[in-house]
Design an enzyme around this catalytic site. Structure first.
Site, PDB file in Angstrom:
ATOM      1  N   HIS A  28       1.098   3.923   2.140  1.00  0.00           N
ATOM      2  CA  HIS A  28       1.476   4.654   3.363  1.00  0.00           C
ATOM      3  C   HIS A  28       2.985   4.918   3.348  1.00  0.00           C
ATOM      4  CE1 HIS A  28      -2.254   3.455   5.967  1.00  0.00           C
ATOM      5  NE2 HIS A  28      -2.417   4.597   5.343  1.00  0.00           N
ATOM      6  N   HIS A  64      -6.956  -3.088   5.781  1.00  0.00           N
ATOM      7  CA  HIS A  64      -6.185  -2.024   6.432  1.00  0.00           C
ATOM      8  C   HIS A  64      -6.928  -0.700   6.204  1.00  0.00           C
ATOM      9  CE1 HIS A  64      -2.736  -0.145   8.126  1.00  0.00           C
ATOM     10  NE2 HIS A  64      -2.219   0.322   7.004  1.00  0.00           N
ATOM     11  N   ASP A  79       5.376   4.823   5.440  1.00  0.00           N
ATOM     12  CA  ASP A  79       6.365   3.919   6.051  1.00  0.00           C
ATOM     13  C   ASP A  79       6.668   2.713   5.155  1.00  0.00           C
ATOM     14  OD1 ASP A  79       3.636   3.227   6.823  1.00  0.00           O
ATOM     15  OD2 ASP A  79       4.463   1.704   8.157  1.00  0.00           O
ATOM     16  N   HIS A  80       5.933   2.597   4.035  1.00  0.00           N
ATOM     17  CA  HIS A  80       6.180   1.494   3.090  1.00  0.00           C
ATOM     18  C   HIS A  80       6.720   1.996   1.755  1.00  0.00           C
ATOM     19  CE1 HIS A  80       3.973  -1.605   5.527  1.00  0.00           C
ATOM     20  NE2 HIS A  80       3.610  -0.470   6.114  1.00  0.00           N
ATOM     21  N   HIS A 100       6.467  -5.718  11.344  1.00  0.00           N
ATOM     22  CA  HIS A 100       5.803  -4.424  11.499  1.00  0.00           C
ATOM     23  C   HIS A 100       5.588  -4.211  13.014  1.00  0.00           C
ATOM     24  CE1 HIS A 100       2.828  -1.176  10.613  1.00  0.00           C
ATOM     25  NE2 HIS A 100       3.499  -1.082   9.476  1.00  0.00           N
ATOM     26  N   ASP A 123       0.252  -4.437   5.846  1.00  0.00           N
ATOM     27  CA  ASP A 123      -0.517  -4.039   7.030  1.00  0.00           C
ATOM     28  C   ASP A 123      -1.938  -4.570   6.922  1.00  0.00           C
ATOM     29  OD1 ASP A 123       1.785  -2.669   7.453  1.00  0.00           O
ATOM     30  OD2 ASP A 123       0.884  -0.668   7.551  1.00  0.00           O
ATOM     31  N   HIS A 138       0.864  -1.182   0.000  1.00  0.00           N
ATOM     32  CA  HIS A 138       0.000   0.000   0.000  1.00  0.00           C
ATOM     33  C   HIS A 138       0.897   1.227   0.000  1.00  0.00           C
ATOM     34  CE1 HIS A 138       0.905  -0.655   4.217  1.00  0.00           C
ATOM     35  NE2 HIS A 138       0.229   0.388   4.634  1.00  0.00           N
TER      36      HIS A 138
HETATM   37 ZN   LIG Z   1       2.838   0.281   7.980  1.00  0.00          ZN
HETATM   38 ZN   LIG Z   2      -0.264   1.176   6.643  1.00  0.00          ZN
END
Ligand SMILES: [Zn+2]
Ligand SMILES: [Zn+2]
Length: 307
Positions: free
Chosen positions: A65, A140, A67-68, A269, A211, A63
């Site tokens: 986001h 998620h 942090d990815h 994670h 996630d 996805h």
């Molecule tokens: Zn994440």
């Molecule tokens: Zn996420």
């Protein structure tokens, strides 16, 4: 183990990085292919450290986001710096094309290499003679996917002596049989099973959830996997929070592993809400004994040899 698959955890933290955990990224090496699932902020440094090729790689985003994905533009820029011309493929959910385009625009980066972006909302996204990659929906807060990577099982090992015995001329007809197609010689059909010995290699199945909160679609897609890499953001006590933010506790991950009858589970994670990682791991192992806590640099090798 030349025939096997090697999985390297480049980043294992939940959204905020920690002193010894970077944001999400997992590298999967198999027969010269490099798949990178997610690119957290420090991904390219971790790739250098763990000798993951910048040249030959396919990026899979679970996805979008940050942090990815924060590591993407840096990685692309480094490829430009080193004048790497090989195309790169990026696979991700809806909006991935827009996301990549806007990043290139914002950073004024016009690469000399082709960037191929494939958006998916489930199903086969990549298939070659070595493996098939399928995406599937997870649960998620954002449009998110898990990935299932299954290696191809060779039909069998071509037995030259049997081919000679059957007087099959070397060349095109051998190739047909090796590819699983029957052939005809002087009106007689010869089937591949007559010249192929049982293959000593088996399929490897790896599932990575990205996630997600506890979800039945993850269980279905993880069935009998050799390795399940599952969101385990929270310790057992944080059930409310896991539902609210659509992540999993380590117990959810263990439950999925058990239900799906996988061989091994890696909890990743990981947030700082895990006050004691050993306790979290032990609790998961009570449900699914072959659970492992991810850490940056963890390497797992999966053999493709039959036992
Ligand atoms: Zn994440
Ligand atoms: Zn996420």
């Amino acid at each position: 183990m030349s025939d096997g698959m090697k999985i390297t955890f480049l980043g294992t933290s939940s959204a905020p990085p920690q002193v010894d955990r970077r944001q999400s990224s997992v590298a999967i090496k198999y027969r010269g292919h490099n798949l990178i699932v997610d690119l957290g902020e420090a991904a390219q440094v971790q790739m250098l450290k763990h000798k993951i090729s910048f040249k030959n790689l396919t990026i899979l985003f679970t996805h979008l986001h940050s942090d990815h994905t924060l590591g993407l533009i840096g990685l692309l820029a480094t490829r430009g710096f080193y004048n790497i011309k090989k195309p790169v493929t990026i696979i991700g959910p809806q909006w991935t094309k827009t996301f990549v385009f806007l990043q290139l625009l914002a950073f004024r980066f016009d690469p000399d290499f082709e960037i191929k972006v494939i958006e998916t909302d489930g199903g086969v996204v990549l298939a070659n003679s070595d493996f098939v990659v399928e995406s599937f929906k997870v649960n998620h807060s954002e449009e998110s996917l898990g990935y299932k990577i299954v290696t191809q099982k060779p039909l069998g090992v071509f037995n030259v002596d049997k081919a000679k015995e059957l007087a099959i001329p070397r060349g095109k007809l051998w190739k047909e049989l090796q590819e699983g197609n029957p052939i005809e010689i002087e009106g007689k059909t010869i089937y591949p099973s007559e010249v192929l010995d049982k293959s000593p290699t088996k399929q490897i199945k790896v599932v990575i959830t990205g996630d997600t909160t506890l979800d039945h679609n993850v269980i279905n897609n993880s069935a009998e996997a050799d390795l399940l890499i599952h969101d385990a953001t929270y310790p057992p006590s944080e059930v409310e929070r896991s539902k609210k933010y659509k992540h999993s506790t380590c117990l959810d991950a263990a439950f999925v592993a058990k239900k799906a009858n996988v061989k091994k589970l890696v909890l990743t994670h990981i947030s700082e809400l895990h006050k004691n990682l050993e306790d979290s791991l032990r609790a998961a192992q009570e449900i699914f004994p072959n659970s492992v806590m991810a850490e940056d640099g963890l390497e797992i090798e999966l053999s493709s040899r039959e036992n």
